[in-house]
Design an enzyme around this catalytic site. Structure first.
Site, short mmCIF file in Angstrom:
data_model
loop_
_atom_site.label_atom_id
_atom_site.label_comp_id
_atom_site.label_asym_id
_atom_site.label_seq_id
_atom_site.Cartn_x
_atom_site.Cartn_y
_atom_site.Cartn_z
CE LYS A 57 11.72 1.44 -5.69
NZ LYS A 57 12.41 2.58 -6.32
NE ARG A 111 12.41 6.53 -0.10
CZ ARG A 111 11.26 5.87 -0.28
NH1 ARG A 111 11.28 4.68 -0.88
NH2 ARG A 111 10.11 6.38 0.11
#
Length: 302
Positions: free
Chosen positions: A225, A265
């Protein structure tokens, strides 16, 4: 208290004695990290099986990009992308979750074999979602969410991000439970990168115990991210490409596992699978120091 109990268990899913690894298969042409690589159904199924071989405990299949600024795909196209991949992986014995904000997609994915619905809106995007999941009797991920991708950056305003995310997640959990989903089937996710700056994401990672205090298993989804790109930026401030953030992702996975996360995840599984297993081994060694005068010490003498 065992670490299995401390991490929490989710009714309807296997239990693990360590942080679980959820591998990502994006069946999209426009994901921020791997858009287009697994867009073909056959390629996506092969990718999911490869992730399991590398150590994934679950595979999360999504057909709609939720990167900041992304536009929505229509429901028919999302169904076309997702359901065959879910069915193919489930037929191979893979534990599959479906990443969707649409009740129709969730329902058909569960019929195709998905064991878990991972909704980044926590049921807010589609009023039918909570009822659909409740009727299906499957676990549900409630993520902290303040709106669709196209406008999420403008909503990244907090006085105390940890306290506000905890309070908003608690309210959403209460609403989902009132809608018929059993508390034992809920997982919570702080929504790193969703209506949050890099500073907000780092603060949430630094305060995972406050999130775990909500009393439900915690999913941490930090993989590749934007905040990791900012942490790793070069002296001129340029972040590395998303696919060069996997080592940093594994570092976050180790931190999350150490702090008792139920699952992480990730897009690339192998390094994170190693990280969570090392974290578990360290936890297992706590309170069992080597005996005085052990062979390791004695071997250094004379």
């Amino acid at each position: 208290m065992s670490m299995l109990r401390a991490r929490g268990t989710v009714e309807g899913l296997p239990g693990w004695d360590r942080c679980a690894v959820m591998g990502v298969v994006n069946v999209t042409p426009d994901s921020f990290s791997d858009g287009g690589r697994w867009f073909d159904t056959t390629a996506a199924i092969k990718r999911g099986l490869a992730l399991v071989a590398e150590g994934a405990d679950l595979v999360d299949v999504g057909g709609e990009s939720t990167r900041p600024g992304a536009s929505r795909v229509d429901a028919d196209e999302e169904l076309r992308r997702v359901v065959p991949v879910v069915r193919g992986l489930a037929s191979e014995g893979v534990a599959v979750s479906v990443d969707t904000m649409r009740a129709a997609v969730a329902g058909q994915a569960v019929e195709a074999g998905a064991l878990l619905v991972n909704d980044v809106s926590g049921g807010l995007a589609d009023p039918a979602m909570v009822g659909t999941v409740a009727a299906a009797g499957v676990p549900f991920v409630v993520m902290h969410w303040r709106g669709f991708s196209e406008g999420m950056n403008s909503r990244a305003v907090y006085t105390d991000v940890v306290a506000e995310v905890v309070a908003e997640l608690r309210a959403r959990m209460d609403a989902v439970i009132a809608g018929g989903i059993a508390p034992e089937r809920l997982v919570i996710d702080p929504g790193l990168g969703f209506a949050k700056t890099a500073a907000h994401d780092l603060a949430l990672l630094a305060h995972l115990p406050e999130l775990r205090a909500l009393g439900r298993p915690l999913l941490v989804a930090a993989s590749r991210k934007r905040f990791l790109g900012q942490v790793l930026a070069d002296p001129e401030g340029a972040p590395p490409p998303a696919r060069e953030r996997d080592a940093a992702t594994a570092a976050v996975s180790a931190i999350a596992a150490h702090e008792g996360a139920w699952a992480v995840r990730v897009h690339e599984v192998r390094a994170t699978a190693d990280a969570v297993r090392v974290a578990r081994a360290v936890e297992g060694a706590t309170g069992t120091p080597a005996a005085a005068g052990s062979t390791g010490t004695a071997g250094l003498a004379g």
